[in-house]
Design an enzyme around this catalytic site. Sequence first.
Site, short mmCIF file in Angstrom:
data_model
loop_
_atom_site.label_atom_id
_atom_site.label_comp_id
_atom_site.label_asym_id
_atom_site.label_seq_id
_atom_site.Cartn_x
_atom_site.Cartn_y
_atom_site.Cartn_z
N TYR A 39 -13.44 60.39 24.57
CA TYR A 39 -13.10 60.85 25.67
C TYR A 39 -14.16 60.41 26.63
CZ TYR A 39 -9.19 62.05 22.89
OH TYR A 39 -8.19 62.43 21.68
N PRO A 75 -10.89 73.75 19.37
CA PRO A 75 -9.36 73.08 20.52
C PRO A 75 -8.33 72.09 19.23
CG PRO A 75 -12.06 72.09 20.22
CD PRO A 75 -11.92 73.13 19.54
N ARG A 87 -7.19 73.28 11.87
CA ARG A 87 -6.31 72.75 11.58
C ARG A 87 -5.83 74.35 10.36
NH1 ARG A 87 -6.20 72.12 6.00
NH2 ARG A 87 -8.06 70.65 5.17
N ARG A 111 -19.39 69.75 23.77
CA ARG A 111 -18.67 69.25 22.35
C ARG A 111 -19.34 67.66 22.16
NH1 ARG A 111 -12.92 69.06 18.42
NH2 ARG A 111 -14.17 70.83 16.81
N THR A 129 -4.95 69.41 20.19
CA THR A 129 -4.48 69.20 21.62
C THR A 129 -2.64 69.46 20.52
OG1 THR A 129 -5.52 67.07 22.19
CG2 THR A 129 -3.01 67.26 22.16
N GLN A 147 -11.28 74.28 27.06
CA GLN A 147 -12.04 73.21 27.01
C GLN A 147 -11.51 72.04 28.28
OE1 GLN A 147 -11.09 69.69 24.00
NE2 GLN A 147 -13.07 70.42 23.02
N GLY A 196 -14.80 69.86 9.29
CA GLY A 196 -13.74 69.80 7.43
C GLY A 196 -14.11 70.81 7.20
N HIS A 228 -15.57 68.36 26.78
CA HIS A 228 -15.07 67.86 25.53
C HIS A 228 -15.83 65.86 25.55
CE1 HIS A 228 -13.62 66.12 22.32
NE2 HIS A 228 -12.14 66.11 22.59
N GLY A 229 -17.58 66.19 25.42
CA GLY A 229 -17.63 65.31 25.34
C GLY A 229 -18.07 64.23 24.21
N ALA A 230 -17.03 64.53 22.83
CA ALA A 230 -16.41 64.64 22.21
C ALA A 230 -15.83 62.78 21.67
CB ALA A 230 -16.53 65.26 20.80
N ASN A 231 -15.08 62.83 20.05
CA ASN A 231 -14.32 61.91 20.07
C ASN A 231 -13.28 60.95 20.62
OD1 ASN A 231 -13.93 64.46 18.26
ND2 ASN A 231 -12.41 65.30 18.85
N ASN A 255 -10.52 57.33 18.50
CA ASN A 255 -10.66 55.84 19.65
C ASN A 255 -11.32 54.81 20.00
OD1 ASN A 255 -8.31 57.54 20.73
ND2 ASN A 255 -10.03 59.43 21.44
#
Length: 362
Positions: free
Chosen positions: A184, A28, A321, A231, A30, A102, A299, A179-182, A239
Site C-alpha cells: 500500500y 488487521p 484467519r 507494520r 480487511t 490501522q 502464518g 500500515h507500511g506493508a503489503n 500487490n
Amino acid sequence: METTVKDILFTSTKIGGFEIKNRIVMAPMTRSRAINSIPGENVATYYAQRASAGLIITEGTAPSANGIGYARTPGIFTKEQIESWKKVTKAVHDKGGKIVVQLMHVGRIAHPANMLPGARIVAPSAVASKGEMWTDTLGMQPMPQPSELTAEEIKQTIAEFAQAAKNAIQAGFDGVELHGANGYLIEQFINPTANKRTDAYGSSAENRSRFLLETTKAVIAAIGKDKVGIRLSPYNTFNDLELYPETAETYKYLAEELNKLDILYLHLIDVLANASEEGRSLVSTIRSTFKNTLILAGGYDKASAEQALEEGRGDLVSFGRFFISNPDLPERFRKNAPLAEGNQQLFYAAGDEGYTDYTSLN
C-alpha cells in the site's frame, strides 16, 4: 517457579502506557463490512466478540477519501465515521480489551468504483498495478494508472495521517498502527518498483524511507509516540511489488530510525524474510535494533508462536484467519481445543454471515 513455554503466550505484559492480558494479537484483516465506509453495529459486535485478544488491530482504515481502494472498507476522516468507531472502541473496552486502528492508505491499489465522489487514485509515481480489483457495481476491474503525488500533495497526505490519528484518539482507540506493508501507499514509497521518483522521496533507500518517517513524526506530534505502531513487510511482493537488492539495507535503516523515534511497537510480517538466510539475518537485526515491543506476524500457529516467544524473537504474535472463525481464540489455544474453519467465500461478503455468527466454546 520457572515459566514454561506454554505459559508465555498467556502472560500479561505492558506495552507503552497500558497492560495487555496476553501476548496474542488479533491481526488487521480487511472484512469489507463498512457500508459507505462507515463501520456499523455489526462491526462493533465483531470486534467485541474478539476482545479476549491481548490487543486488537483493526482492519485497514483510510485516513482520507483518497486512501480508500477496496469495496466497503472504513475510513476515519469524517464526523460520522468517528462517531461510529466510538461504538466499536466502547464495545471492546467494555469487554476488557485493547484496540488500535490501522491507518491504511491504499495508494495505487484502488478503483474509482469503490471510492467516494471526488477522490483520486494517487501514488509515489504514475505506475499502475497489474492486478485487478473487485467492485460491487462493475465486478472485477483492472486498476487504473495513479496520479503521481506532487511535493505539496505529499505534505497534505502526511497531514491527513496526522489528523486521522487525532480522530482515532477522539474515537476512543488506544493507539494507531501505520500500515507500511503489503504494497500500500507507504510501502509503494519504500519499494523502487512503484517509486520512480528522483526528488527527496525517491532513488536512495533513505529517500524512499522518507515518507514513512515523516508520516511517523507527524503522527507522533499529533498523539504521542506511545500510541504509534508501524507494520512492515520486508521482501513483500504482494500487490505487484518486486524484490530489490537494497531490501536488507532499507529495513535496517528503518529499524534504526524508528527506534530513535521510540514508537510503541513494530509489527513485522516476517514470513517471507524467514525464507532466506539474508532475510533471517535481517529479522534478527531488526529485533536487536528496535528496543520497544516487536510483534511477529505471518502464518504462526500456537506452537510456532510459543517457540518464537520462548526464543525471544518477538514479544507478541499476531494471528489473522484463526480469529475470523474463532472469536475466542486465546481460550481455544489455552485449552488446546479444535479450531473452527472459516468460510473463505464469506471473508469479504457484505452481511453478518461469516462475520459475527461464529461461535465461542462456551
